[in-house]
Design a protein around this motif. Structure first.
Motif, short mmCIF file in Angstrom:
data_model
loop_
_atom_site.label_atom_id
_atom_site.label_comp_id
_atom_site.label_asym_id
_atom_site.label_seq_id
_atom_site.Cartn_x
_atom_site.Cartn_y
_atom_site.Cartn_z
N PHE A 72 0.94 -1.16 -0.26
CA PHE A 72 -0.04 0.00 0.06
C PHE A 72 0.72 1.32 -0.10
O PHE A 72 0.44 2.16 -0.69
CB PHE A 72 -0.99 0.01 1.14
N ASN A 76 1.39 4.07 -3.13
CA ASN A 76 0.82 5.69 -2.86
C ASN A 76 1.79 6.65 -2.75
O ASN A 76 1.58 7.59 -2.16
CB ASN A 76 -0.32 5.38 -1.76
N ASN A 220 -5.24 9.64 -7.60
CA ASN A 220 -6.15 9.12 -6.60
C ASN A 220 -5.32 8.37 -5.40
O ASN A 220 -5.66 7.45 -4.85
CB ASN A 220 -7.30 8.24 -6.90
N THR A 221 -4.10 8.86 -5.26
CA THR A 221 -3.13 8.25 -4.25
C THR A 221 -3.72 8.68 -2.98
O THR A 221 -4.14 9.90 -2.72
CB THR A 221 -1.59 8.48 -4.58
N LYS A 222 -3.31 7.94 -1.95
CA LYS A 222 -3.80 8.17 -0.47
C LYS A 222 -2.56 8.90 0.28
O LYS A 222 -1.43 8.79 -0.11
CB LYS A 222 -4.06 6.97 0.31
N GLU A 223 -2.75 9.71 1.05
CA GLU A 223 -1.61 10.54 1.74
C GLU A 223 -1.23 9.49 2.91
O GLU A 223 -2.07 8.87 3.51
CB GLU A 223 -2.13 11.65 2.57
N ILE A 224 0.26 9.28 2.92
CA ILE A 224 0.81 8.57 3.75
C ILE A 224 1.51 9.28 5.07
O ILE A 224 2.58 10.08 4.79
CB ILE A 224 2.03 7.80 3.03
N THR A 228 -3.30 9.95 8.79
CA THR A 228 -4.19 9.11 8.20
C THR A 228 -3.90 7.51 8.28
O THR A 228 -4.50 6.92 7.48
CB THR A 228 -3.85 9.56 6.53
N THR A 231 -7.55 5.49 8.40
CA THR A 231 -8.13 5.34 7.19
C THR A 231 -7.29 4.54 6.11
O THR A 231 -8.00 3.90 5.33
CB THR A 231 -8.60 6.77 6.51
N ASN A 232 -5.86 4.59 6.12
CA ASN A 232 -5.38 4.02 5.21
C ASN A 232 -5.26 2.57 5.51
O ASN A 232 -5.25 1.53 4.61
CB ASN A 232 -3.92 4.55 5.45
N ALA A 235 -8.32 1.22 4.05
CA ALA A 235 -8.11 1.16 2.54
C ALA A 235 -7.05 -0.10 2.04
O ALA A 235 -6.97 -0.74 1.27
CB ALA A 235 -7.07 2.40 2.05
N ARG A 386 -1.99 -0.74 -8.75
CA ARG A 386 -1.41 -1.30 -7.54
C ARG A 386 -0.48 -2.37 -7.55
O ARG A 386 -0.62 -3.62 -7.07
CB ARG A 386 -2.79 -1.76 -6.79
#
Length: 476
Positions: A72, A76, A220-224, A228, A231-232, A235, A386
């Motif tokens: 993951f 991201n 659309n990447t998630k914040e690391i 977060t 929420t990650n 995800a 991914r």
């Protein structure tokens, strides 16, 4: 034969394929060395066999947690060096250093001290190795987008990976040689320094020279961050569920689990059969034949099997190449009955050219097919791509299979009546062991063929998916 010529932009040069292959060498050398060195936990450091088993098993459980998380994170990540390369460089350094430190135990220290020393460094090594391995495998999925070039890339990488299996069997001989090391513990310590140093240097190479997808083009990447984290985690779980909702990928994982688990489960049986069936328990007379057997298998895989499998995939497609190569391996397993007969040790090499098609074809084709699956996943689920998550889940299946094989291997030895306290085993025991050595991998290979029979992500469909993706988001 494939009717579409690979575009120039999708061709990976031989030097770059070699650079990626150095990482595959490290990917094989580290776990192979661990499996050899683990034997000396008992003989060199006096570790109780039960505790030694825990030390090799607990890190695999830890892998089940770290692999998806690392997948993951690397999927991201946004950086000027891409999503994978920074982790590959840092992870290779950590892997090499921690591997070397992990084996610097004191043979004079208490069992409790060495247990905790090894366990803590082993868990730390697992983190470092995950940081290297997961993004490295993910990088291989995205170096090229061409259906056939992916197979050629993985063929070169697996060819270089076989170098590890040519070398590692001789660690048994070197570490136990009193002319080289005064004690086995000293042999383990010094060999660990050498292996760690080599892996640290070679592991950096793909991170420096192999380029994947530019992270600036991934949406659309998630914040690391710590903020977060909650929420990650959700995800990550969602991503794992989506991964297993991909039927093509599930089939790849199932087939890999079956073939690799069957192969690994009996991998040590050849040693027992050579020593106790062909040489009646005389280790001295058996000499280096087991090491030569393992080395010959790796040489045959690298120079004979992988080129043929790559050619078959280009001519008939990856699925058919898998079915043919796996079928050949089943015949090879059957030939073991004639190869492992007392009186002519050279006959042990008879089945090698055929049964090596099992493992040799497996990773060359499966890693290439997983790259195709990543395109299918983007088509269905959108960005971010991914590859890291698919790499984590795929190799987790391999590791779980290896762990199960280590456990079941001992169960099979017990079931056939093998008694480690006896210098000479009964004829009935050795007959049962020889049958198990053939039937188990042949059966799992046959099941893998059944699983892959309905695999439908062929070249035409894969190229059609590529075309749709390019129309949707342009070239990456």
């Amino acid at each position: 034969m494939s009717h579409i010529e690979t575009p120039a932009k999708d061709i990976v040069s031989l030097p770059l394929k070699g650079a990626y292959g150095t990482g595959t060498l490290v990917l094989n050398l580290l776990p192979a060395s661990v499996s050899i060195f683990a034997f000396f936990l008992v003989t060199a450091y006096g570790m109780d066999p039960v505790l030694a088993g825990l030390l090799t098993g607990l890190p695999r459980i830890f892998d089940a947690i770290t692999d998806p998380i690392m997948g993951f994170i690397t999927d991201n990540t946004k950086s000027r060096w891409g999503r994978r390369r920074p982790y590959i460089v840092i992870g290779s350094i950590l892997s090499g250093v921690l591997f070397a430190l992990m084996w610097q135990m004191d043979p004079e220290a208490s069992q409790q001290y060495n247990f905790w020393y090894f366990l803590l460094f082993s868990l730390a090594f697992t983190i470092g190795n995950t940081m290297f391995a997961t993004p490295f495998v993910g990088l291989g999925y995205e170096i090229t987008t061409d259906y056939n070039e992916r197979t050629r890339l993985m063929a070169i990488a697996q060819f270089m990976g076989q170098i590890a299996w040519m070398i590692v069997p001789w660690f048994w001989v070197l570490i136990a040689n009193p002319d080289l090391f005064e004690t086995q513990a000293e042999g383990v310590q010094k060999m660990a320094l050498i292996v760690g140093g080599i892996c640290m240097i070679l592991g950096i190479v793909p991170g420096l020279f192999c380029k994947g997808i530019d992270s600036d083009h991934i949406d659309n990447t998630k914040e690391i961050s710590l903020r977060t984290m909650g929420t990650n985690l959700v995800a990550i779980v969602k991503g794992i569920i989506q991964t297993f909702q991909n039927p093509s990928f599930v089939k790849l994982c199932a087939a890999t689990f079956l073939i690799f688990n069957g192969f690994q489960l009996v991998s040590s049986f050849a040693y027992y059969i050579i020593v106790f069936h062909m040489y009646n328990g005389d280790y001295g007379a058996a000499g280096n034949w087991p090491a030569w057997y393992a080395t010959a298998s790796a040489l045959m895989t690298a120079f004979f099997v992988i080129p043929i499998v790559s050619w078959m995939a280009n001519k008939w497609g990856k699925r058919m190449a898998f079915i043919i190569s796996t079928s050949i391996s089943i015949v090879g397993y059957g030939l073991k009955w004639y190869g492992f007969t007392a009186g002519n040790t050279w006959m042990i090499f008879l089945p090698i050219p055929m049964f090596c098609f099992g493992i040799g074809g497996l990773f060359t084709l499966m890693l290439s097919m997983t790259a195709d699956v990543c395109d299918l996943d983007e088509l269905k689920n959108g960005m971010p791509r991914r590859e890291g998550t698919f790499a984590a889940i795929y190799w987790l299946m391999v590791k779980i299979g290896q762990a199960i094989a280590m456990i079941l291997g001992g169960v099979v030895l017990s079931f056939v009546g093998f008694d480690q306290s006896l210098a000479v085993q009964t004829a009935e025991t050795m007959t049962k062991l020889r049958i198990a050595d053939i039937v188990i991998p042949a059966s799992t290979a046959a099941l893998a063929i059944w699983v892959m029979w309905s695999y439908d992500l062929d070249e035409d469909r894969a190229r059609g998916i590529q075309k749709e993706l390019i129309e949707r988001r342009g070239e990456l």
